[in-house]
Design a protein around this motif. Structure first.
Motif: not given
Length: 392
Positions: A357-368
């Motif tokens: 998330r701190s790298e700028g990924k959205c929630h869905r991408v981070a969960v994946m």
């Protein structure tokens, strides 16, 4: 070595074969999806190869129609590989046959895929694993049916008795279902005494609700501004839907019980991972099957179709695009659900999620990304038969 390809269909299959240099060794032959057809296929194979060791057979993993043919050929001692359709598509394009497609050509293309590509022989699941896969997919189907029926009920209630919403914390809880099964619409409520309505709610909720809801239902039904035309038919429809929901929920409970027993006998260690429930754990185990068929955890990531796509142009390369979605949708869904719970419960996975998330990924991408990490964890658990150890 002879490479044979079987183009699978519902009724008629076609088998073709090529030699080591790619030349056709026999004219492709159609055969029925029946015992007689399979025997005809075996006779054809005996005509192109002197022994079973001289031939390997391939078929695409499309639908479910391949399973009977696969079982019969393997029971007769033949080596059979189930090939990813994407591989066959690539070979078809390579041979410039993409504009000409028929079953006879496809059988040869499948054989060519075997000849020029890497493939793994496929083994059928054990009885327990196949049962677990059947039950978990059936369970998911039941839940989808329940959701669809609930949507119909909500639409009808919004039309004929919009004031009903909010009387119960859950419209589809036991108490509310009991009311909807007896008197769903204002006209039905008007014909029922308040004491009777209270008794229905009390019995369904085991005494936790009753008087308050009964009064509300009566008051709101009396003042309802709901649609009245066709209310008798709508009432029948709602009652029928409630009956369907109760039936489906009973089947889900039965499936849950069977799944729990099977998972305990097969791979209970999957449940040591925080966030993996019996339902998601069973589906993951069922879809992965024998973990030894995967070379590494990355193979499971690929099989689930959750690999990040890569876009490249010249010296520019963008990683972390949308996932490929080429694999098992059942495994992909189960891993995503498991990841949603795992990152909340395990400190190590939470830190990994926060990093993304701190790298700028959205929630869905981070969960994946957590789901991909879970594949490595699950692979190690199934391979080593050791429980999960948090590294947080």
């Amino acid at each position: 070595m002879i490479y044979a390809g079987v183009d699978i269909a519902k009724v008629d299959h076609v088998i073709g074969a090529i030699g080591e240099t790619g030349e056709e060794v026999a004219k492709p032959m159609p055969f029925k999806n029946s015992k007689e057809g399979f025997e005809r296929c075996i006779a054809w194979l005996e005509g192109v190869a002197e022994t079973q060791d001289e031939v390997v057979i391939g078929m695409e993993a499309t639908g479910h129609y391949w399973q009977a043919c696969f079982s019969y050929l393997t029971s007769c001692g033949y080596r059979v590989a189930v090939i990813n359709p994407m591989q066959v598509k690539a070979v078809r394009k390579l041979k410039s046959l993409s504009k000409v497609k028929n079953d006879r050509i496809d059988s040869v293309v499948i054989a060519e895929t075997l000849r020029i590509g890497n493939f793994d022989e496929t083994a059928l699941a054990t009885d327990e694993l196949q049962s677990l896969k059947t039950l978990t997919r059936y369970q998911q189907s039941l839940k989808e049916q329940v959701a669809a029926v609930k949507t119909h009920v909500i639409c009808l209630m919004d039309t004929y008795f919009p004031e009903y919403d909010g009387i119960f914390s859950n419209m589809f809880g036991k108490a509310s279902l009991a009311v909807l099964a007896k008197c769903p619409l204002p006209a039905d409520v008007a014909r029922v005494r308040e004491s009777t309505l209270e008794k229905i709610i009390m019995e369904a909720s085991h005494g936790r609700s009753g008087a308050g809801q009964a009064v509300k239902i009566k008051e709101r039904a009396k003042a309802s501004i709901g649609f009245t035309l066709g209310s008798e038919a709508a009432s029948f429809e709602v009652k029928s839907y409630i009956s369907q929901i109760e039936f489906l929920l009973a089947r889900i409970t039965e499936a849950d019980e069977r799944i729990a027993v099977l998972l305990e006998s097969l791979e209970p260690l999957i449940l040591t991972v925080p966030g993996i429930s019996t339902t998601t754990g069973a589906q993951i185990v069922a879809e992965i099957g024998d973990v030894s068929r995967f070379k590494n955890a990355a193979a499971i990531v690929s099989y689930a179709g959750i690999s990040s796509s890569v876009n490249q142009s010249g010296k520019f390369e963008l990683e972390g695009g949308s996932i490929t979605k080429h694999g098992s949708p059942y495994l992909r869904r189960a891993l995503y659900l498991a990841a949603q719970g795992a990152y909340r419960l395990d400190p190590g996975l939470r830190a990994f999620y926060d990093k993304k998330r701190s790298e700028g990924k959205c929630h869905r991408v981070a969960v994946m990304a957590v789901a991909r990490k879970l594949c490595h964890i699950i692979y190690a658990i199934l391979r080593d038969q050791a429980p999960f150890e948090s590294r947080g």
